[in-house]
Design an enzyme around this catalytic site. Sequence first.
Site, PDB file in Angstrom:
ATOM      1  CB  THR A   1      -0.894  -0.006   1.262  1.00 44.55           C
ATOM      2  OG1 THR A   1      -1.570  -1.262   1.313  1.00 44.55           O
ATOM      3  CG2 THR A   1      -1.896   1.125   1.222  1.00 44.55           C
TER       4      THR A   1
ATOM      5  N   GLY B   1      -7.610  -0.797  14.547  1.00 45.29           N
ATOM      6  CA  GLY B   1      -6.170  -1.018  14.636  1.00 45.29           C
ATOM      7  C   GLY B   1      -5.610  -1.677  13.402  1.00 45.29           C
TER       8      GLY B   1
ATOM      9  CG  ASN C   1      -7.256  -0.030   3.586  1.00 43.20           C
ATOM     10  OD1 ASN C   1      -7.947  -0.999   3.296  1.00 43.20           O
ATOM     11  ND2 ASN C   1      -5.944  -0.077   3.573  1.00 43.20           N
TER      12      ASN C   1
ATOM     13  CB  CYS D   1      -4.715  -2.146   6.384  1.00 49.50           C
ATOM     14  SG  CYS D   1      -3.571  -3.425   5.856  1.00 49.50           S
TER      15      CYS D   1
ATOM     16  CE  LYS E   1      -4.868  -1.704   0.560  1.00 54.28           C
ATOM     17  NZ  LYS E   1      -5.586  -2.892   0.996  1.00 54.28           N
TER      18      LYS E   1
HETATM   19  N1  LIG Z   1      -1.604  -7.246   6.510  1.00 56.53           N
HETATM   20  C1  LIG Z   1      -2.642  -7.097   5.726  1.00 56.53           C
HETATM   21  O1  LIG Z   1      -3.734  -7.619   5.964  1.00 56.53           O
HETATM   22  C2  LIG Z   1      -2.520  -6.323   4.435  1.00 56.53           C
HETATM   23  C3  LIG Z   1      -3.588  -6.346   3.539  1.00 56.53           C
HETATM   24  C4  LIG Z   1      -3.479  -5.646   2.335  1.00 56.53           C
HETATM   25  C5  LIG Z   1      -2.327  -4.904   2.080  1.00 56.53           C
HETATM   26  N2  LIG Z   1      -1.326  -4.869   2.994  1.00 56.53           N
HETATM   27  C6  LIG Z   1      -0.114  -4.105   2.657  1.00 56.53           C
HETATM   28  O2  LIG Z   1       0.872  -5.057   2.276  1.00 56.53           O
HETATM   29  C7  LIG Z   1       2.174  -4.606   2.681  1.00 56.53           C
HETATM   30  C8  LIG Z   1       2.789  -5.631   3.605  1.00 56.53           C
HETATM   31  O3  LIG Z   1       2.006  -5.740   4.765  1.00 56.53           O
HETATM   32  P1  LIG Z   1       2.278  -6.888   5.840  1.00 56.53           P
HETATM   33  O4  LIG Z   1       1.133  -6.865   6.787  1.00 56.53           O
HETATM   34  O5  LIG Z   1       2.641  -8.140   5.144  1.00 56.53           O
HETATM   35  O6  LIG Z   1       3.582  -6.302   6.554  1.00 56.53           O
HETATM   36  P2  LIG Z   1       4.596  -7.109   7.489  1.00 56.53           P
HETATM   37  O7  LIG Z   1       5.224  -6.104   8.374  1.00 56.53           O
HETATM   38  O8  LIG Z   1       3.889  -8.276   8.092  1.00 56.53           O
HETATM   39  O9  LIG Z   1       5.662  -7.673   6.452  1.00 56.53           O
HETATM   40  C9  LIG Z   1       6.625  -6.904   5.829  1.00 56.53           C
HETATM   41  C10 LIG Z   1       7.900  -7.726   5.791  1.00 56.53           C
HETATM   42  O10 LIG Z   1       8.864  -7.008   5.019  1.00 56.53           O
HETATM   43  C11 LIG Z   1      10.130  -7.260   5.595  1.00 56.53           C
HETATM   44  N3  LIG Z   1      11.105  -6.271   5.116  1.00 56.53           N
HETATM   45  C12 LIG Z   1      11.360  -5.027   5.587  1.00 56.53           C
HETATM   46  N4  LIG Z   1      12.337  -4.445   4.859  1.00 56.53           N
HETATM   47  C13 LIG Z   1      12.700  -5.339   3.903  1.00 56.53           C
HETATM   48  C14 LIG Z   1      13.647  -5.328   2.847  1.00 56.53           C
HETATM   49  N5  LIG Z   1      14.425  -4.271   2.650  1.00 56.53           N
HETATM   50  N6  LIG Z   1      13.754  -6.425   2.065  1.00 56.53           N
HETATM   51  C15 LIG Z   1      12.976  -7.525   2.283  1.00 56.53           C
HETATM   52  N7  LIG Z   1      12.061  -7.592   3.271  1.00 56.53           N
HETATM   53  C16 LIG Z   1      11.914  -6.520   4.066  1.00 56.53           C
HETATM   54  C17 LIG Z   1       9.869  -7.217   7.077  1.00 56.53           C
HETATM   55  O11 LIG Z   1      10.908  -7.858   7.813  1.00 56.53           O
HETATM   56  C18 LIG Z   1       8.528  -7.936   7.176  1.00 56.53           C
HETATM   57  O12 LIG Z   1       8.685  -9.330   7.405  1.00 56.53           O
HETATM   58  C19 LIG Z   1       1.938  -3.253   3.333  1.00 56.53           C
HETATM   59  O13 LIG Z   1       2.093  -2.243   2.383  1.00 56.53           O
HETATM   60  C20 LIG Z   1       0.498  -3.332   3.805  1.00 56.53           C
HETATM   61  O14 LIG Z   1      -0.072  -2.054   3.941  1.00 56.53           O
HETATM   62  C21 LIG Z   1      -1.386  -5.576   4.152  1.00 56.53           C
END
Ligand SMILES: NC(=O)c1ccc[n+]([C@@H]2O[C@H](COP(=O)([O-])OP(=O)(O)OC[C@H]3O[C@@H](n4cnc5c(N)ncnc54)[C@H](O)[C@@H]3O)[C@@H](O)[C@H]2O)c1
Length: 434
Positions: free
Chosen positions: A130, A267, A220, A270, A216
Amino acid sequence: MAEDYYNEVAVFGLGFVGLPLALCFTLANCRVVGVDVDAGLVQEINNGVTHHHEQYRGFPIQEILRQELARGSFKATTDPEEALSRARDIVVTVGLPVVEGEPDTRPLTDCLRTITTGLKPGDLVLVRSTLVPGMMRRLVKPLLEESGLTAGRDFYLGYAPERIAEGRAFEEFVTMPVIVSGVDEISRNEAASLLQIITRAETLPASSFEVAEAAKLVENISRDVSIALVNELSALTGAMGINTFEVVRLANSHKRVKLLQPGPGVGGYCLPNAFRYLAPVAREAGIDLQLMAAARRVNDTMPRRVADMVIKLLPVPPAAARVAVLGLAMKDFSSDSRESPALKVVAHLQEAGLAVRAFDPLVPDLYPFQVGSLEQALDGAHGMVVLARQQGFETKNIEVLTRFLDPSAPFVVDTKNVFGSMETVPAGLRIVSI
Ligand SMILES: NC(=O)c1ccc[n+]([C@@H]2O[C@H](COP(=O)([O-])OP(=O)(O)OC[C@H]3O[C@@H](n4cnc5c(N)ncnc54)[C@H](O)[C@@H]3O)[C@@H](O)[C@H]2O)c1
């Protein structure tokens, strides 16, 4: 004999989105290398361990992970070199954490710089994080072009914001329509082709990166604003002595009304962050996002309001009081407690001097006030507050409540309507709905 894989995919970021997405590609017979900077996480994943609460067709993510590791179709690493040398499709799921109210681009820019070290002509980079609107064009594209390759000419660049909900990731990767944009039409088509390996749903073309980025965020924000509406309503219904959940249920019987449910706040990663991503763009454009900002404020005040409801019901001074918390996850049926409003309620209660014991069967043991069972949380507590639903939190627990709560003036503050709609409540137990 070596298996024939459909595509070689590199997934950067193995969090709540990246890990199930990587496994979804392997289930569609791609070979995936997952890259993450968190060495502990990578080791855990390679050992077949994850705390995510996901399942697909009845199989828990832990089983799918172990099966795909054993099959050799998936592995996790901190070393991007092998992933980049092998994959033609590079998927980015590294997000923008919010630090002091502002989106922090460092994890994403670090990730993109890493990708430039191994980007090859003909590769596709598909970003699923996002983003702040404008970021694909102003940040992602120029950074990737530091590789010496040009987006649209030497490599394909696409953006398809991820829309899944935690807990339903596998199902929604397959069934949720995907918004797809590209630096040009060919890139957009390449991105759509990659996504069509895993999705059975429509791929919806967006005319620009900015449209996809904004779509997107507004998804949210629409949920944030809708929840704020019922949360605000709950303050009024509480003062009127009527049940908010009943009001919402009846109003929703109207064909064109779809109110969401109130709760202890909003919370996770997102929903609250969507406004924080949009705010800098609005500031730059000189636009005052009054409604969205007000919704954020309403939702942010909820943990305080819930804590005050608890404190008001105490039969003893706060410093002598003990309270049980049921549910710590940031939303129902989740193991994720990031930015959970429940943690804020606990913090307010503790600040007021209360002793808190919290039980959540899914949230990993991260907090000193967590205990391992409902009974331990309840034992001798003056009351309980329900902050997130989990499997097994049901009205039948009412018997346990009356057995374990301090008998002086036991109460339940129910922000999730677990007990609020019960027709008969044991004598002496007070149940107050949000
Ligand atoms: N969690 C959700 O339900 C959800 C739903 C839709 C969209 N999103 C979006 O998806 C994206 C990821 O969300 P998430 O919940 O998976 O986040 P998360 O924090 O669970 O995962 C992100 C991962 O990226 C890793 N990371 C950080 N820097 C890095 C790098 N330089 N190289 C490789 N890995 C690296 C972190 O260690 C972490 O494991 C965000 O933009 C979020 O807004 C999340």
